[in-house]
Design an enzyme around this catalytic site. Structure first.
Site, PDB file in Angstrom:
ATOM      1  N   ASP A 120      59.070  90.503  49.570  1.00 58.74           N
ATOM      2  CA  ASP A 120      59.789  88.913  49.682  1.00 58.74           C
ATOM      3  C   ASP A 120      61.142  89.296  49.435  1.00 58.74           C
ATOM      4  OD1 ASP A 120      60.601  86.534  49.130  1.00 58.74           O
ATOM      5  OD2 ASP A 120      58.792  85.943  48.000  1.00 58.74           O
TER       6      ASP A 120
ATOM      7  N   HIS B  87      58.310  86.701  52.141  1.00 59.81           N
ATOM      8  CA  HIS B  87      57.760  85.615  51.464  1.00 59.81           C
ATOM      9  C   HIS B  87      56.397  84.945  51.779  1.00 59.81           C
ATOM     10  CE1 HIS B  87      58.432  82.117  48.770  1.00 59.81           C
ATOM     11  NE2 HIS B  87      58.649  81.190  49.882  1.00 59.81           N
TER      12      HIS B  87
ATOM     13  N   SER C  20      55.670  79.321  46.329  1.00 61.31           N
ATOM     14  CA  SER C  20      57.093  78.979  46.911  1.00 61.31           C
ATOM     15  C   SER C  20      57.166  77.674  46.096  1.00 61.31           C
ATOM     16  CB  SER C  20      57.009  78.950  48.225  1.00 61.31           C
ATOM     17  OG  SER C  20      58.172  78.750  48.862  1.00 61.31           O
TER      18      SER C  20
HETATM   19  N1  LIG Z   1      56.167  79.054  55.611  1.00 65.88           N
HETATM   20  C1  LIG Z   1      56.520  78.335  54.376  1.00 65.88           C
HETATM   21  C2  LIG Z   1      57.640  78.954  53.682  1.00 65.88           C
HETATM   22  C3  LIG Z   1      58.300  78.158  52.532  1.00 65.88           C
HETATM   23  O1  LIG Z   1      57.572  78.541  51.558  1.00 65.88           O
HETATM   24  C4  LIG Z   1      56.707  76.899  54.780  1.00 65.88           C
HETATM   25  O2  LIG Z   1      57.099  76.580  55.851  1.00 65.88           O
HETATM   26  O3  LIG Z   1      56.436  75.968  54.055  1.00 65.88           O
END
Ligand SMILES: N[C@@H](CCO)C(=O)O
Ligand SMILES: CC(=O)SCCNC(=O)CCNC(=O)[C@H](O)C(C)(C)COP(=O)(O)OP(=O)(O)OC[C@H]1O[C@@H](n2cnc3c(N)ncnc32)[C@H](O)[C@@H]1OP(=O)(O)O
EC number: 2.3.1.31
Length: 378
Positions: free
Chosen positions: A295, A324, A132
């Site tokens: 995702d 995701h 991410s």
């Molecule tokens: N669950 C992750 C999602 C963001 O990529 C976070 O809170 O950082």
């Protein structure tokens, strides 16, 4: 947890962060040549305690093996967990920056982390791994050429899409609609908690999937759904999302959230470097690109695009219903491909690089003045 302070860190915008502190954690021992480092990059609300949120991936005998590698995870600019952010004191005023904290980009964060690594004696990075927002950093690290041996970007694309920017903006607007927002100049006693919680609820929907909500909650009702008022939350999924909203509000900060979502929106590996396809084609390191099948936020099409444009890439799609957040939840499935990949591609080299630059190929980005640094451990 340790920290290091750079007295000046120039940002892409031209602003200069004074006393730019960077909070980081390390595991394992750096070899004499400074070439056995693995950099782990955290996501939006993560922190430098990578062995907490990736506990199956990091540790002795695990894929990111702390018996063999010097593992570093540094907190990003703008995060509330220690590195320079809206929560820091502005040295010019002695007051907390809040909404006046200068906007940084993913590239600014990676340049700060490069400086940290170099100051720790790292002369070549064996691998950079992250998902991410962490994956955005991984791609920026790759641009430093031979300083980095191999990259593993997970659940990310080469630039933030209008779809992702749209989600970010809707979440920012939820924060800004809170009566306590006050242009970001809120106090500790009256924080925009409802707005931040609503932003997290929206984000949580985008981080999971239709299938996982169907499986976990169905149309089940809460047994104790309280009143019949307009505020009632009859469905289990509502209660879950409200809980997640409160949980983030307890550990995060609204200005940091706004800052970091803008930082992610800045993500475009080609900005100032040339045509998108050409910039990706210039990244020569072996790359293991990982996607999560369900995702909806950073869909597999984006990892397919990366894998087709990076000249030395392999694509692996983890089959998971978790959406995701699969990059945090499906650690065992990620370990299965990460382990052999690192065995093959991240053997520490005998010699390090004599210099480093994350700005290779960049024509229009102002350089950070190099400066002295100080260190503290805790
Ligand atoms: N669950 C992750 C999602 C963001 O990529 C976070 O809170 O950082
Ligand atoms: C300083 C720090 O703390 S940073 C911590 C590190 N955080 C990060 O790195 C950010 C990334 N992490 C995350 O986003 C998440 O932790 C993930 C993706 C790894 C896992 O998400 P989780 O929230 O733990 O899992 P999940 O979606 O199953 O939710 C479980 C929680 O919802 C609660 N819950 C489940 N169903 C319901 C419901 N119907 N109503 C209310 N609450 C519910 C559970 O009781 C549980 O509560 P808990 O977290 O207090 O134990």
């Amino acid at each position: 947890m340790s920290s290091r302070t750079f007295d000046r860190h120039g940002l892409e915008s031209g602003a200069v962060l004074k006393d730019a502190i960077v909070e980081y954690e390390t595991w394992g021992t750096l070899n004499e040549a400074g070439t056995n480092a693995i950099v782990v990059c955290h996501a939006l609300t993560g922190d430098a305690h990578a062995d907490d949120w990736w506990e199956h991936l990091i540790g002795p005998g695990r894929p990111i093996d702390t018996d063999r590698y010097f593992v570093v995870c540094a907190n990003t600019i703008g995060s509330p967990y220690g590195t320079a952010s809206p929560l820091s004191l502005n040295p010019d005023t002695g007051e907390r920056y809040g909404a006046t904290f200068p906007q940084a980009t993913v590239r600014d964060t990676v340049r700060l982390h490069h400086r940290l690594l170099w100051s720790l004696g790292v002369r070549r990075v064996a691998a950079v791994v992250g998902g991410s927002m962490g994956g955005m950093q991984v791609l920026e690290w790759a641009v430093s050429g031979s300083f980095v041996q191999t990259i593993v970007p997970i659940a990310v694309g080469g630039r933030h899409s209008p779809w992702q920017i749209g989600w970010s903006e809707a979440q920012r607007q939820a924060i800004m609609a809170d009566p306590n927002w006050n242009g970001g100049q809120y106090t500790d006693d009256a924080r925009p908690s409802r707005g931040l919680s609503a932003a997290r609820m929206m984000a949580m929907v985008s981080y999971r999937s239709r299938g996982s909500f169907e499986q976990r909650f169905g149309r089940r009702l809460q047994s104790n759904n309280g009143s019949s008022s307009a505020d009632a939350a009859p469905f289990e999924v509502e209660s879950y999302l409200r809980y997640q909203g409160r949980k983030l509000d307890d550990r995060f900060d609204a200005n940091c959230y706004v800052h970091l979502t803008r930082q992610m929106d800045s993500h475009d590996i080609s900005r100032g470097r040339g045509a998108y396809e050409d910039v990706l084609a210039s990244i020569e390191q072996p790359a293991l690109v990982i996607g999560i099948s369900s995702d909806v936020l950073y869909p597999v099409e984006e990892q397919e695009e990366l894998a087709s444009l990076l000249p030395n890439a392999s694509l692996h799609v983890v089959d998971s219903p978790h959406g995701h957040d699969g990059f945090l939840i499906e650690q065992d499935a990620i370990a299965e491909v990460l382990h052999p990949w690192l065995e093959t591609h991240s053997r520490p080299s005998a010699q390090g690089a004599s210099t480093f630059s994350v700005e290779a190929n960049v024509s229009s980005v102002p350089r950070a003045p190099l400066s002295k640094s100080s260190t503290s451990g805790s």
